[in-house]
Design an enzyme around this catalytic site. Sequence first.
Site, PDB file in Angstrom:
ATOM      1  N   GLU A  29       0.945  -1.285   0.242  1.00 26.40           N
ATOM      2  CA  GLU A  29      -0.062   0.128   0.183  1.00 26.40           C
ATOM      3  C   GLU A  29       0.800   1.269  -0.152  1.00 26.40           C
ATOM      4  O   GLU A  29       1.560   1.378   0.814  1.00 26.40           O
ATOM      5  CB  GLU A  29      -0.862  -0.146   1.208  1.00 26.40           C
ATOM      6  CG  GLU A  29      -2.050  -1.135   1.247  1.00 26.40           C
ATOM      7  CD  GLU A  29      -2.379  -1.421   2.727  1.00 26.40           C
ATOM      8  OE1 GLU A  29      -2.316  -0.915   3.660  1.00 26.40           O
ATOM      9  OE2 GLU A  29      -2.961  -2.600   2.559  1.00 26.40           O
ATOM     10  N   LEU A  58      -6.067  -1.876  -0.907  1.00 22.10           N
ATOM     11  CA  LEU A  58      -6.082  -1.986   0.564  1.00 22.10           C
ATOM     12  C   LEU A  58      -6.584  -3.370   0.807  1.00 22.10           C
ATOM     13  O   LEU A  58      -7.449  -3.367   1.083  1.00 22.10           O
ATOM     14  CB  LEU A  58      -6.782  -0.955   1.425  1.00 22.10           C
ATOM     15  CG  LEU A  58      -6.196   0.189   2.152  1.00 22.10           C
ATOM     16  CD1 LEU A  58      -6.995   1.121   2.228  1.00 22.10           C
ATOM     17  CD2 LEU A  58      -5.686  -0.507   3.274  1.00 22.10           C
ATOM     18  N   GLU A  60      -4.497  -6.640   2.926  1.00 24.33           N
ATOM     19  CA  GLU A  60      -3.251  -7.473   3.240  1.00 24.33           C
ATOM     20  C   GLU A  60      -3.475  -8.850   2.914  1.00 24.33           C
ATOM     21  O   GLU A  60      -2.441  -9.409   2.732  1.00 24.33           O
ATOM     22  CB  GLU A  60      -3.189  -7.078   4.771  1.00 24.33           C
ATOM     23  CG  GLU A  60      -2.844  -5.716   4.983  1.00 24.33           C
ATOM     24  CD  GLU A  60      -4.020  -4.660   5.066  1.00 24.33           C
ATOM     25  OE1 GLU A  60      -5.221  -5.112   5.092  1.00 24.33           O
ATOM     26  OE2 GLU A  60      -3.723  -3.659   5.207  1.00 24.33           O
ATOM     27  N   GLN A  82       1.942  -2.355   5.792  1.00 29.66           N
ATOM     28  CA  GLN A  82       2.287  -0.754   6.164  1.00 29.66           C
ATOM     29  C   GLN A  82       2.581  -0.697   7.507  1.00 29.66           C
ATOM     30  O   GLN A  82       3.742   0.070   7.930  1.00 29.66           O
ATOM     31  CB  GLN A  82       1.174   0.007   5.676  1.00 29.66           C
ATOM     32  CG  GLN A  82       1.393   1.393   5.577  1.00 29.66           C
ATOM     33  CD  GLN A  82       0.364   2.390   4.807  1.00 29.66           C
ATOM     34  OE1 GLN A  82      -0.968   2.230   5.194  1.00 29.66           O
ATOM     35  NE2 GLN A  82       0.715   2.685   3.677  1.00 29.66           N
ATOM     36  N   PHE A  83       1.903  -1.273   8.403  1.00 30.73           N
ATOM     37  CA  PHE A  83       2.398  -1.268   9.791  1.00 30.73           C
ATOM     38  C   PHE A  83       2.045  -2.851  10.326  1.00 30.73           C
ATOM     39  O   PHE A  83       1.080  -3.046   9.919  1.00 30.73           O
ATOM     40  CB  PHE A  83       1.529  -0.528  10.689  1.00 30.73           C
ATOM     41  CG  PHE A  83       1.830   1.085  10.477  1.00 30.73           C
ATOM     42  CD1 PHE A  83       2.727   1.807  11.112  1.00 30.73           C
ATOM     43  CD2 PHE A  83       1.323   1.694   9.308  1.00 30.73           C
ATOM     44  CE1 PHE A  83       2.773   3.106  10.895  1.00 30.73           C
ATOM     45  CE2 PHE A  83       1.596   2.946   9.041  1.00 30.73           C
ATOM     46  CZ  PHE A  83       2.107   3.719   9.874  1.00 30.73           C
ATOM     47  N   PRO A  89      -4.912  -9.044   9.073  1.00 29.88           N
ATOM     48  CA  PRO A  89      -5.786  -9.700   7.978  1.00 29.88           C
ATOM     49  C   PRO A  89      -5.119 -10.522   6.925  1.00 29.88           C
ATOM     50  O   PRO A  89      -5.809 -11.449   6.239  1.00 29.88           O
ATOM     51  CB  PRO A  89      -6.215  -8.366   7.185  1.00 29.88           C
ATOM     52  CG  PRO A  89      -6.192  -7.102   8.066  1.00 29.88           C
ATOM     53  CD  PRO A  89      -5.042  -7.672   9.004  1.00 29.88           C
ATOM     54  N   HIS A 129      -0.429   1.477  15.763  1.00 30.32           N
ATOM     55  CA  HIS A 129       0.550   1.634  14.910  1.00 30.32           C
ATOM     56  C   HIS A 129       2.033   1.191  15.514  1.00 30.32           C
ATOM     57  O   HIS A 129       2.893   1.502  14.933  1.00 30.32           O
ATOM     58  CB  HIS A 129       0.594   3.047  14.441  1.00 30.32           C
ATOM     59  CG  HIS A 129      -0.453   3.349  13.339  1.00 30.32           C
ATOM     60  ND1 HIS A 129      -2.034   3.419  13.806  1.00 30.32           N
ATOM     61  CD2 HIS A 129      -0.303   3.603  12.022  1.00 30.32           C
ATOM     62  CE1 HIS A 129      -2.477   4.022  12.648  1.00 30.32           C
ATOM     63  NE2 HIS A 129      -1.825   3.847  11.755  1.00 30.32           N
TER      64      HIS A 129
END
Lengths: 326, 355
Positions: A29, A58, A60, A82-83, A89, A129
């Site tokens: 992403e 988007l 995962e 991303q994090f 997911p 995050h």
Amino acid sequence: MAEMNAVTAINQTLSELMAEDARVVLLGEDVGKNGGVFRVTEGLWNRFGARRVVDTPLAESAIVGSAIGMAIGGLRPIAEIQFMGFLYPALNQIFSHMGRIGQRSSGKFRVPLVVRIPYGGGIRAPEQHADSAEAMLVHTPGIKVVVPSTPYDAKGLLYAAVEDPDPVIFLEPIKLYRLGRMEVPQGRVNVPIGPARVARSGDDVSVITWGAMNHLAMEVAEDLARTAGISVEIIDLRTLKPMDTETIAESVQKTGRAIVLHEAPRTAGLGGEVVASIQEDAFWWLKTPVRRVTAADVPYPPFAWEDWYMPTKERLAGAIREALAD
Amino acid sequence: MPDAWPLYQVIGPEANHPDRVKPEIAVKIFNDMVLLRTFDEKTINLQRQGRVGTFPPSLGQEAAEIGSAWALEPEDWMAPSYRDHGALYVHGVPFSHVVLFAMGKGSSIDGVARVLPSSIPISSHLPHAVGLAMAAERLNQAHIAIAYFGDGGTSEGDFHEALNFAGVFRAPVIFFCQNNGWAISVPVSQQTATPTLVQKASAYGVFGARVDGNDALACYQVVQEARARALAGDGPTLIEALTYRIGPHTTADDPARYRPLEELEQWTGAKDPIVRLQEYLEGLGILAPGEALRIRQDATVFVNQAVDDALNSAPVEIHSMFEHVYQTIPRGLALQREELERIHGAMAGKGGLHG
Ligand SMILES: Cc1ncc(C[n+]2csc(CCOP(=O)(O)OP(=O)(O)O)c2C)c(N)n1
Ligand SMILES: [Mg+2]
């Protein structure tokens, strides 16, 4: 040789790997035009184009799942999550498939896939995050998990991960992205998957750790050496799976004292596994119980609580002093 | 209101597409459907005798399984689920491997390229097919990927993610959904509020086709067309093949608990895919009188041989459980293997557990 931080080291490595091998593709992403939310993939989309630096929807599970397919199909995908808090997911793909394809295909297929995941806390990040969920990954058979804590190791381990025939999860401590620069050579750097690094040698107590906590341990070790004459040995595991239990045992057999330090919650954290390996391999050398310095068993709190949730220098120093007092 | 998703049919009074299947291919399709039926019946019996473990037969779905797979080329990628041994067979996986798999003796795909291990978690293999297709396309290889799954599979998140991904990247992939009416005990009407499954294609901007899943030639043609579209760069296709699971979900299942017998009766007899194809081919003179009987007899011999091969296979050994997990076994894992071999190897030597 140029001095650089971890972001630059990883970026340079990705660039070199992609230039060297047309099978290497990045997907994730915002990794393309935007260069990733941490700028780790900056410039790569311009250089290699949208077919090799792929901005995905988007999704995962589809990122990791399609990357598994790409790897089997002959590419060398490097997927970015991303994090770590948004890895979940995709856990079905990791638990159900990534590490099973080799066995389930009787070795017909291997999955040469790298999943890069920024992770960890202490950065005043928004909620969810800053997770540190490495234990779940390490518990999963058939995959490898690495965590560099220096720019040099980031480069070497990324080379090793991309060249490995099996799936490798490459954890990037967010806190270390821009903390500290060091000399990193151009081109290939050799840091094999497996061996731990003795980040500091010492005689009185072994601290076994990884990721951002390595830096905390280094600071504490220097303080204690200066102020109390305590000699701390630090083992930076670098590879969490397969774990280098030999280096751990060697160190603890020498010092007779061990502390495991991690920023993940305590219960069923990887620290427990390290303690078990010490119990198996260095029990008769121990002068004192092995201690754990970890985060608390609460969900990662909003950052006003962060400094209590995460291990601190004081807590680690306290644990070291206790161990020496026994 | 006109039907937005007409049922693609080649065989029967309502056929709406011309038959473009070469006679020799049609006979091979018939032959393999008979093989599959014979194999399923045989393996169900083996399970009843306790010689293999739980087995998911594809009784009633032979047209969808065999017809679709005959439209593939050998270098196409197949990502199957647990009920797809018919398609696997056509793509090169011997039935003996399917029996070995049912015996708990390992991989369903030994020795065969381009077929992934059968996926057990529903729809989790759909993203793999997308990735395989994207890889083929990026490596300039002229082949496609096809994923096999069921009606229940359309409710999973991975179905959505995979179709969405495939649509965005125009990946050369086919999603072949066999709507057999049931997901274990849950009817398709409780799986979705939409009247069809195929209409979900619209939401992802991918091509959709609804095919009579008991019409083997229609299944063959519809996959062939989807394949051509994929290779032409026109992206993925979602195919809904309307069929029916005549048998139980698996040998461990008792459909009498949840499904009315009258429903089953509607799908057997004249609607049976093997009966339909046989009558059609005999009507055209492609199958001579008596040929179907000979095909059935040969199938029994062939299937018995495949089953015997599997039943006579050597016992498994401890080390192979470890062998292919990593390309090179890590030290700690090798120690675990040695520990098990030390303990169980000794017991086996004394005629113990694993002798
Ligand atoms: C993720 C997941 N959830 C549940 C199951 C258990 N399960 C196996 S088959 C099945 C029904 C699937 O139905 P469908 O997709 O229609 O395929 P069919 O069995 O009819 O071929 C279920 C619930 C599973 N294998 N995977
Ligand atoms: Mg079904």
